[in-house]
Design a protein around this motif. Structure first.
Motif, PDB file in Angstrom:
ATOM      1  N   ASP A 180       0.860  -1.187   0.000  1.00  0.00           N
ATOM      2  CA  ASP A 180       0.000   0.000   0.000  1.00  0.00           C
ATOM      3  C   ASP A 180       0.897   1.237   0.000  1.00  0.00           C
ATOM      4  O   ASP A 180       1.685   1.447   0.936  1.00  0.00           O
ATOM      5  CB  ASP A 180      -0.917  -0.030   1.235  1.00  0.00           C
ATOM      6  CG  ASP A 180      -1.951   1.092   1.227  1.00  0.00           C
ATOM      7  OD1 ASP A 180      -1.549   2.263   1.102  1.00  0.00           O
ATOM      8  OD2 ASP A 180      -3.154   0.804   1.364  1.00  0.00           O
ATOM      9  N   HIS A 183       0.376   3.736   2.944  1.00  0.00           N
ATOM     10  CA  HIS A 183       0.890   3.196   4.203  1.00  0.00           C
ATOM     11  C   HIS A 183       2.411   3.255   4.243  1.00  0.00           C
ATOM     12  O   HIS A 183       2.999   3.602   5.271  1.00  0.00           O
ATOM     13  CB  HIS A 183       0.420   1.753   4.404  1.00  0.00           C
ATOM     14  CG  HIS A 183      -1.072   1.605   4.471  1.00  0.00           C
ATOM     15  ND1 HIS A 183      -1.703   0.395   4.574  1.00  0.00           N
ATOM     16  CD2 HIS A 183      -2.058   2.545   4.445  1.00  0.00           C
ATOM     17  CE1 HIS A 183      -3.020   0.580   4.616  1.00  0.00           C
ATOM     18  NE2 HIS A 183      -3.251   1.873   4.523  1.00  0.00           N
ATOM     19  N   ASP A 230      -2.836   6.986   8.575  1.00  0.00           N
ATOM     20  CA  ASP A 230      -3.364   6.319   7.394  1.00  0.00           C
ATOM     21  C   ASP A 230      -4.558   7.090   6.841  1.00  0.00           C
ATOM     22  O   ASP A 230      -5.697   6.815   7.203  1.00  0.00           O
ATOM     23  CB  ASP A 230      -3.755   4.886   7.807  1.00  0.00           C
ATOM     24  CG  ASP A 230      -4.349   4.099   6.666  1.00  0.00           C
ATOM     25  OD1 ASP A 230      -4.252   4.543   5.506  1.00  0.00           O
ATOM     26  OD2 ASP A 230      -4.931   3.028   6.926  1.00  0.00           O
ATOM     27  N   HIS A 232      -6.056   8.279   3.113  1.00  0.00           N
ATOM     28  CA  HIS A 232      -5.876   8.166   1.664  1.00  0.00           C
ATOM     29  C   HIS A 232      -6.306   9.448   0.951  1.00  0.00           C
ATOM     30  O   HIS A 232      -7.280  10.084   1.330  1.00  0.00           O
ATOM     31  CB  HIS A 232      -6.689   6.994   1.122  1.00  0.00           C
ATOM     32  CG  HIS A 232      -6.289   5.669   1.719  1.00  0.00           C
ATOM     33  ND1 HIS A 232      -6.840   4.483   1.325  1.00  0.00           N
ATOM     34  CD2 HIS A 232      -5.377   5.354   2.672  1.00  0.00           C
ATOM     35  CE1 HIS A 232      -6.295   3.495   2.019  1.00  0.00           C
ATOM     36  NE2 HIS A 232      -5.408   3.996   2.848  1.00  0.00           N
TER      37      HIS A 232
HETATM   38 ZN    ZN Z   1      -5.042   2.699   4.471  1.00  0.00          ZN
END
Ligand code: ZN
Ligand code: MN
Ligand code: MN
Length: 287
Positions: A180, A183, A230, A232
């Motif tokens: 990710d 991340h 975290d 996005h």
């Molecule tokens: Zn995430």
């Protein structure tokens, strides 16, 4: 370059029925997609019915989307020190794998869990023991992809060294990594320039091994490098920015590895189209 080589897609809602995700994915212009096969915020899941499985299979072939991944429930913590929560997590995770198998979904993305204060080493030992019990019970035809995490709280999996330690002794045909981008960036891995990207990839090669990267989550990050947070953001509009994604999209070593957006959807999912189009442009530019 064929479109298929990019295997671009997004996480899709299963509201109203699992099979409806395919229609949404086609409208967004996906070649791949990720779904939850159950409500990700509840322990209970209604068993899959034969009709549901058949509808999923026929919508899949009608859609032309061959690459489907699932993501496991957020409640599962296979590293938990609490015996009751740990056992509940193992049972729920086996169920996730059974659902994937029934739906012919070959890959399940999961979070390695949180050690909850018992420490990294004890947490990883707990996770390994859970995986051993899971492998005894679960169907063999679903690959488990451990996702790297942002490094919040006591969550495992924020460094590739630690992911390598987790993968050690786990069969390579059953366990891989889902990378990710948000991340990794939040955990302190900078890949905004071509040089930094190359460094990061050699680091991953030396730790977990590139062949262990079996899927990508492509998300820009609302928060800064190393924030541990975290959040996005749309591709190119966060702290990573377009260049980091250009290096990744141009990296031929990851052709054929699914790349999935988990970014905000916007009105009627329009932002998926925008983000996917940008990723395609970045890929074309780099080739
Ligand atoms: Zn995430
Ligand atoms: Mn995830
Ligand atoms: Mn993710």
């Amino acid at each position: 370059m064929s479109e298929g080589a990019l295997l671009l897609g997004a996480h899709m809602s299963v509201a109203g029925g699992l099979h409806l995700a395919f229609h949404r994915a086609v409208l967004a212009g996906c070649q791949a997609m990720q779904i939850f096969t159950r409500n990700a915020n509840r322990w209970e899941a209604k068993p899959l019915g034969d009709e549901e499985i058949a509808a999923f299979a026929s919508s899949r072939s009608a859609s032309g989307i061959t690459c489907v991944l699932a993501h496991d429930s957020y409640l599962i913590n296979l590293a938990s020190p609490d015996p009751e929560k740990w056992q509940r997590s193992i049972d729920a995770f086996v169920l996730e794998l059974e659902r994937c198998s029934a739906l012919s979904i070959p890959q399940l993305v999961m979070h390695p869990g949180a050690h909850m204060g018992q420490g990294e080493v004890a947490g990883i030992a707990r996770l390994h023991e859970a995986f051993r019990l899971v492998l005894d019970r679960a169907p063999q035809d679903v690959e488990i992809l451990i996702e790297n995490t942002a490094g919040q709280g006591s969550y495992l999996g924020a460094s590739f060294e630690q992911l390598a330690a987790i993968l050690e002794d786990l069969p390579p045909d059953r366990f891989g990594i889902c990378f990710d981008s948000c991340h990794a960036f939040a955990a302190g891995y900078d890949f905004r320039s071509e040089e930094q990207y190359a460094e990061l990839i050699s680091h991953i090669e030396a730790s977990v091994g590139l062949e262990r990267i079996r899927a990508f989550h492509l998300n820009d990050s609302l928060k800064d490098l190393g924030s541990g947070l975290d959040r996005h953001e749309h591709i190119g509009r966060g702290r990573i920015g377009g260049e980091g994604f250009a290096s990744l999209m141009g990296d031929r070593r990851f052709d054929g590895v699914p790349k999935i957006l988990e970014t905000p959807k916007g009105q009627d999912g329009e932002m998926d189209r925008v983000n996917l189009e940008l990723l395609r442009q970045l890929a074309a530019r780099a080739r």
